[in-house]
Design an enzyme around this catalytic site. Sequence first.
Site, mmCIF file in Angstrom:
data_model
loop_
_atom_site.group_PDB
_atom_site.id
_atom_site.type_symbol
_atom_site.label_atom_id
_atom_site.label_comp_id
_atom_site.label_asym_id
_atom_site.label_seq_id
_atom_site.Cartn_x
_atom_site.Cartn_y
_atom_site.Cartn_z
ATOM 1 N N ASP A 24 35.321 20.070 -38.779
ATOM 2 C CA ASP A 24 35.296 19.012 -37.760
ATOM 3 C C ASP A 24 36.725 18.630 -37.353
ATOM 4 O O ASP A 24 36.923 17.810 -36.452
ATOM 5 C CB ASP A 24 34.475 17.796 -38.216
ATOM 6 N N SER A 25 37.715 19.282 -37.965
ATOM 7 C CA SER A 25 39.098 19.160 -37.491
ATOM 8 C C SER A 25 39.190 19.632 -36.037
ATOM 9 O O SER A 25 40.191 19.352 -35.376
ATOM 10 C CB SER A 25 40.039 19.989 -38.373
ATOM 11 N N ASP A 63 30.951 22.239 -40.644
ATOM 12 C CA ASP A 63 31.045 20.844 -41.095
ATOM 13 C C ASP A 63 29.932 19.993 -40.499
ATOM 14 O O ASP A 63 29.633 20.102 -39.299
ATOM 15 C CB ASP A 63 32.384 20.241 -40.650
ATOM 16 N N LYS A 93 29.097 22.022 -44.754
ATOM 17 C CA LYS A 93 30.012 21.267 -45.628
ATOM 18 C C LYS A 93 29.881 19.797 -45.281
ATOM 19 O O LYS A 93 29.787 19.447 -44.105
ATOM 20 C CB LYS A 93 31.452 21.736 -45.443
ATOM 21 N N GLU A 95 31.297 15.664 -46.612
ATOM 22 C CA GLU A 95 32.303 14.937 -47.388
ATOM 23 C C GLU A 95 31.659 13.910 -48.303
ATOM 24 O O GLU A 95 30.645 13.294 -47.941
ATOM 25 C CB GLU A 95 33.286 14.241 -46.426
ATOM 26 N N GLU A 162 40.738 18.232 -51.195
ATOM 27 C CA GLU A 162 41.820 18.054 -50.212
ATOM 28 C C GLU A 162 42.793 16.963 -50.646
ATOM 29 O O GLU A 162 42.377 15.887 -51.089
ATOM 30 C CB GLU A 162 41.223 17.689 -48.834
#
Length: 247
Positions: A24-25, A63, A93, A95, A162
């Site tokens: 999602d960057s 993401d 993925k 978080e 991270e």
Amino acid sequence: MLTAYTMRMAQLLDPHCDMLLVGDSLGQVIYGLPSTIPVTMEMMCAHGAAVVRGSWHALVAVDMPFGSYEASPAQAFESAARIMKETGCAAVKLEGGEAIAPTIEFLTHRGIPVIGHIGLTPQAVNILGGYGARGREQCEAEKIVADARAVDEAGAFSIVVEGVMEGIASDIARTTGAPVIGIGASADCDGQVLVTDDMLGMFERTPRFVKRYDDLAERIGNAARAYAQEVRSRTFPTADQTYRPKS
Ligand code: KIV
């Protein structure tokens, strides 16, 4: 693992990577957004499908965007299933640590392969107060290791760690079964991930943990300058780039 957001970049990276991450960057890298918070399901699905079309060897993970999985395990399943159906990716993925572990367990028990993401979790930037490295205090370091254990026990097949202090990744690797993929988490990880545009030198400023393997921004600028100068001086196009009737 490297990030990819487009079909062509996936084609170029695929032979060299075990995994491609449609991170999602892309919110910041592709769309110029201030953070990953505004990233939508539509963005992730469109770019995820493009990356899957450009890859044949690497595992493609997508993401889950902020707001698509936190409300409940059922919401997470609906979002993850949509991402997998619309993109053809092999995994998602998401978080979070101990708090999101029940959701990871719910997904993995229902056929959704999950990569965890702990430590500095960019979707939580407004809670964390910035993008600084995590685990400077002993209690926070212990919490990150506990997060890893919870995500591992919930069934994540891999864990992205991270932006954490040196030593934390090796503590995690000692206590978890899932391979640890580090980004700013030291060499004590089973694998590494970087944002491709960072490592290609597309941005002037990059975090300390990024190594620049190229200076693409400068090379693109030079190519565009040469093109513009040749167009203005009418030295492009030449006969080589011109269609001529057969004589
Ligand atoms: O969004 C992303 O690109 C990521 C990686 C930096 C791990 O989550």
